[in-house]
Design an enzyme around this catalytic site. Structure first.
Site, PDB file in Angstrom:
ATOM      1  N   ARG A  52     -21.580 -38.427  -7.707  1.00  0.00           N
ATOM      2  CA  ARG A  52     -20.357 -38.381  -6.917  1.00  0.00           C
ATOM      3  C   ARG A  52     -19.263 -37.571  -7.593  1.00  0.00           C
ATOM      4  O   ARG A  52     -18.382 -37.011  -6.933  1.00  0.00           O
ATOM      5  CB  ARG A  52     -19.870 -39.814  -6.656  1.00  0.00           C
ATOM      6  CG  ARG A  52     -18.527 -39.895  -5.966  1.00  0.00           C
ATOM      7  CD  ARG A  52     -18.189 -41.323  -5.529  1.00  0.00           C
ATOM      8  NE  ARG A  52     -18.380 -42.302  -6.585  1.00  0.00           N
ATOM      9  CZ  ARG A  52     -17.535 -42.496  -7.603  1.00  0.00           C
ATOM     10  NH1 ARG A  52     -16.458 -41.748  -7.714  1.00  0.00           N
ATOM     11  NH2 ARG A  52     -17.779 -43.430  -8.495  1.00  0.00           N
ATOM     12  N   TYR A 105       0.321 -30.714  10.098  1.00  0.00           N
ATOM     13  CA  TYR A 105      -0.920 -30.978  10.825  1.00  0.00           C
ATOM     14  C   TYR A 105      -0.897 -32.418  11.339  1.00  0.00           C
ATOM     15  O   TYR A 105      -0.554 -33.348  10.590  1.00  0.00           O
ATOM     16  CB  TYR A 105      -2.075 -30.732   9.863  1.00  0.00           C
ATOM     17  CG  TYR A 105      -3.459 -31.077  10.316  1.00  0.00           C
ATOM     18  CD1 TYR A 105      -3.999 -30.571  11.501  1.00  0.00           C
ATOM     19  CD2 TYR A 105      -4.279 -31.877   9.513  1.00  0.00           C
ATOM     20  CE1 TYR A 105      -5.301 -30.875  11.888  1.00  0.00           C
ATOM     21  CE2 TYR A 105      -5.581 -32.173   9.887  1.00  0.00           C
ATOM     22  CZ  TYR A 105      -6.081 -31.671  11.074  1.00  0.00           C
ATOM     23  OH  TYR A 105      -7.371 -31.969  11.450  1.00  0.00           O
ATOM     24  N   ASP A 177       0.593 -27.491   1.943  1.00  0.00           N
ATOM     25  CA  ASP A 177      -0.690 -27.241   2.611  1.00  0.00           C
ATOM     26  C   ASP A 177      -0.794 -25.733   2.813  1.00  0.00           C
ATOM     27  O   ASP A 177      -0.088 -25.148   3.632  1.00  0.00           O
ATOM     28  CB  ASP A 177      -0.745 -27.980   3.948  1.00  0.00           C
ATOM     29  CG  ASP A 177      -2.103 -27.835   4.646  1.00  0.00           C
ATOM     30  OD1 ASP A 177      -2.816 -26.846   4.377  1.00  0.00           O
ATOM     31  OD2 ASP A 177      -2.438 -28.694   5.486  1.00  0.00           O
ATOM     32  N   LYS A 202     -11.768 -24.291   6.799  1.00  0.00           N
ATOM     33  CA  LYS A 202     -11.281 -23.173   7.592  1.00  0.00           C
ATOM     34  C   LYS A 202     -11.768 -21.839   7.024  1.00  0.00           C
ATOM     35  O   LYS A 202     -12.956 -21.551   7.067  1.00  0.00           O
ATOM     36  CB  LYS A 202      -9.757 -23.236   7.690  1.00  0.00           C
ATOM     37  CG  LYS A 202      -9.225 -24.587   8.189  1.00  0.00           C
ATOM     38  CD  LYS A 202      -9.782 -24.970   9.557  1.00  0.00           C
ATOM     39  CE  LYS A 202      -9.009 -26.097  10.206  1.00  0.00           C
ATOM     40  NZ  LYS A 202      -9.276 -27.437   9.668  1.00  0.00           N
TER      41      LYS A 202
END
Length: 388
Positions: A52, A105, A177, A202
């Site tokens: 992980r 967002y 961001d 993105k």
């Protein structure tokens, strides 16, 4: 020439770390939860001790993201929202106050207004175009300011250097961001931000086939706090998604140039259409924030919005039905062109965006198709819109 002295596109290709035995062009993808050690000392002393925490491909993606954003420390996440939440939660605790841009967002705003409040943090919106509004909302307990520039859906540019200058003497952390700027066209850390965040989903991944997020900083103290919060929350990025993000980074500069060129051509074409009231693209000189964009950014991409003139009921549905190349879907940054109506998800402070005098707000992502074909597709949509 040293690879550290090269252009961004060169440095993004030559970020490979030395590996044992041999070096391949691409890193191995180790799909492993368990890491086996030879002795007890290694079991409890080595890092990573568990899959992980990331293995080879994650380390190489972290190095490449540091190169992209000019950052010394990178923490990976499973998606963009998770990376925003990690960055914000690292900087605030119960009893603190967070200011976040009204143009954030939607899911990030939801995290601030619902989840943070449930954790004892007061979250408050501010107008990203008004330094006076931001300053008037500062409190002694304000610990962080969250920005997204350009703003989601409406593309406001925040004055990051001015906000950082206001925040730093007060000990307030500034988080940006930077998904739209993608690291190549905007460098928040160099402009005063403490943390820069990207949704790798993105433009970094670039093919609409994987998720990912990254949080980067040059602050060692913040880096340690980010790591601790990430470990406590069990945040991780799947190895296959990490591989796809790293692969996308290698061609990011080339793809972004194509998105930028096509996006500007379509944006200018739309600005001349009789059906369009205005185009919200900061790289256009007519945009209200063009001067700030020109000062702080080195380029643009294929994502922008338009405000149509008012249309009769049912006209917008016919516009979408007439399109064959533009898909009606969320997300962006892939090879395909997309469009979405925004008003249903536009939750903003009272003011300009809540007025009813304008027409529909549409967001476009211009993909890698031929611009002439995209114009033809939009013309078919506008014919259907006018016929109604």
């Amino acid at each position: 020439m040293k690879k550290d002295d090269g252009a961004p596109e060169t440095r993004l290709i030559h970020t490979r770390k030395a590996r044992l035995d041999r070096v391949t062009v691409n890193p191995p993808v180790e799909r492993a939860s368990t890491v086996v050690f030879r002795d007890e000392a290694s079991l409890y002393g080595a890092k990573p001790t568990y899959g992980r925490m990331g293995l080879t491909v994650h380390r190489e993606l972290e190095a490449a993201m540091g190169e992209l954003e000019g950052a010394a420390h990178t923490r990976l996440a499973a998606n963009g929202l998770q990376s925003c939440a990690l960055a914000i939660a690292t900087c605030v605790a119960s009893g603190d106050h967070l200011l976040f841009t009204d143009a954030a967002y939607g899911p990030t705003a939801r995290f601030c207004e619902k989840r943070l409040r449930a954790m004892g943090v007061t979250a408050e919106r501010f107008d990203p175009r008004s330094m006076a509004d931001l300053e008037s909302r500062l409190r002694p307990e304000t610990k962080a300011i969250f920005l997204e520039s350009p703003g989601s859906l409406t593309f406001e540019i925040a004055d990051l250097p001015a906000i950082a200058a206001l925040a730093k003497p007060r000990g307030i952390r500034v988080i940006m961001d930077n998904t739209w700027g993608a690291g190549l066209h905007h460098q928040p850390l160099a402009l005063g931000a403490d943390i820069s965040v990207q949704a790798l989903t993105k433009y970094v991944v670039g093919h609409a086939d994987a998720f990912g997020g990254a949080v980067v900083t040059n602050d060692g103290v913040l880096s340690a706090k980010l790591a601790a919060c990430s470990e406590d929350w069990g945040i991780s990025l799947a190895p296959d998604d990490a591989y796809l993000a790293l692969r996308g980074l290698r061609s990011l500069k080339t793809r972004l140039k194509a998105h930028e060129a096509a996006g500007l051509e379509i944006a200018n074409w739309l600005a001349a259409r009789p059906e369009v009231q205005s185009v919200l693209h900061p790289a256009l000189p007519a945009c209200a924030d063009h001067a700030l964009w020109k000062r702080d950014f080195t380029g643009s991409n294929g994502l922008f919005s338009v405000i149509l003139k008012p249309v009769p009921d049912g006209a917008l549905e016919r516009f979408f039905e007439a399109l064959s190349l533009f898909g009606l879907g969320f997300s962006w940054g892939g090879f395909e062109s997309l469009v979405i109506p925004c008003d249903q998800q536009l939750t903003r402070m009272p003011g300009h965006w809540t007025e009813q005098s304008r027409g529909p707000l549409l967001r476009f992502h211009i993909g890698l198709e031929a611009v002439s074909d995209l114009k033809s597709d939009l013309e078919a949509g506008f014919r259907a819109l006018s016929a109604s």
